[in-house]
Design an enzyme around this catalytic site. Structure first.
Site, mmCIF file in Angstrom:
data_model
loop_
_atom_site.group_PDB
_atom_site.id
_atom_site.type_symbol
_atom_site.label_atom_id
_atom_site.label_comp_id
_atom_site.label_asym_id
_atom_site.label_seq_id
_atom_site.Cartn_x
_atom_site.Cartn_y
_atom_site.Cartn_z
ATOM 1 N N HIS A 47 -17.519 12.305 47.254
ATOM 2 C CA HIS A 47 -16.546 12.835 46.306
ATOM 3 C C HIS A 47 -17.251 13.092 44.980
ATOM 4 O O HIS A 47 -18.284 12.478 44.683
ATOM 5 C CB HIS A 47 -15.409 11.839 46.095
ATOM 6 C CG HIS A 47 -14.494 11.702 47.271
ATOM 7 N ND1 HIS A 47 -13.281 11.057 47.178
ATOM 8 C CD2 HIS A 47 -14.605 12.115 48.558
ATOM 9 C CE1 HIS A 47 -12.678 11.085 48.354
ATOM 10 N NE2 HIS A 47 -13.475 11.711 49.214
ATOM 11 N N GLU A 49 -16.687 12.140 41.999
ATOM 12 C CA GLU A 49 -16.878 10.953 41.169
ATOM 13 C C GLU A 49 -18.059 10.127 41.644
ATOM 14 O O GLU A 49 -18.860 9.639 40.845
ATOM 15 C CB GLU A 49 -15.622 10.064 41.187
ATOM 16 C CG GLU A 49 -14.363 10.747 40.716
ATOM 17 C CD GLU A 49 -13.533 11.316 41.862
ATOM 18 O OE1 GLU A 49 -14.081 12.042 42.713
ATOM 19 O OE2 GLU A 49 -12.331 11.029 41.899
ATOM 20 N N CYS A 77 -9.208 8.721 44.037
ATOM 21 C CA CYS A 77 -8.670 7.993 45.190
ATOM 22 C C CYS A 77 -9.099 6.522 45.079
ATOM 23 O O CYS A 77 -9.851 6.146 44.179
ATOM 24 C CB CYS A 77 -9.189 8.602 46.496
ATOM 25 S SG CYS A 77 -10.957 8.314 46.790
ATOM 26 N N CYS A 80 -12.915 5.922 45.073
ATOM 27 C CA CYS A 80 -13.575 6.291 43.826
ATOM 28 C C CYS A 80 -13.248 5.339 42.688
ATOM 29 O O CYS A 80 -14.139 4.953 41.932
ATOM 30 C CB CYS A 80 -13.229 7.727 43.471
ATOM 31 S SG CYS A 80 -13.979 8.922 44.619
#
Length: 152
Positions: A47, A49, A77, A80
């Protein structure tokens, strides 16, 4: 957040869900950036992040980033936010809320769980319209492509 949006644009161009993130140190210097790479890297953890945190941690030579701030175009999420808490970030700023998987208030508020060994400050809604519109456009185009493929 403009820098995070630019990263999201790179994800969009690569055919990834357009989410971008940047990490700034306590002095406001850019120390990490990234965009979604889950498809490109065949990696469910890639992701935006996480990619940005990896770059920032490598730059600093430490996985802990006290005083740092992370800006991301979509509400993080649970995976993360967990990584951000482990990195000891001072602040998380996001653009668009994620009503399906958002872990900073939409579905749950992981940053407010007092039993965890670290908490952080979260601010949402920064450039929300721009961040949300990029995501909407991406998914509109995806649906149109899928529909065109079915009728061919």
């Amino acid at each position: 957040m403009q820098l995070a949006l630019a990263q999201a644009g790179l994800a969009y161009a690569a055919g990834e869900v357009p989410v971008g993130a940047v990490v700034l140190d306590a002095e406001g210097e850019l120390i990490g950036s990234g965009f979604n790479r889950t498809i490109t890297d065949s990696d469910p953890t890639a992701h935006a992040e996480i990619v940005a945190l990896r770059v920032a941690a490598a730059h600093m030579g430490n996985y802990r980033l006290p005083g740092a701030r992370l800006y991301v175009t979509l509400e993080p999420c649970i995976m993360c936010i967990g990584a951000m808490l482990h990195a000891r970030l001072d602040r998380i700023v996001y653009g668009a809320a994620d009503p399906k998987t958002g872990a900073c208030g939409s579905v749950l508020a992981a940053h407010e769980i007092s039993r965890l060994n670290h908490q952080t400050t979260v601010q949402g809604g920064v450039l929300e319209d721009e961040c949300a519109e990029l995501l909407r456009r991406f998914f509109r185009e995806r649906r149109a492509q899928a529909k065109a493929g079915k009728s061919a």
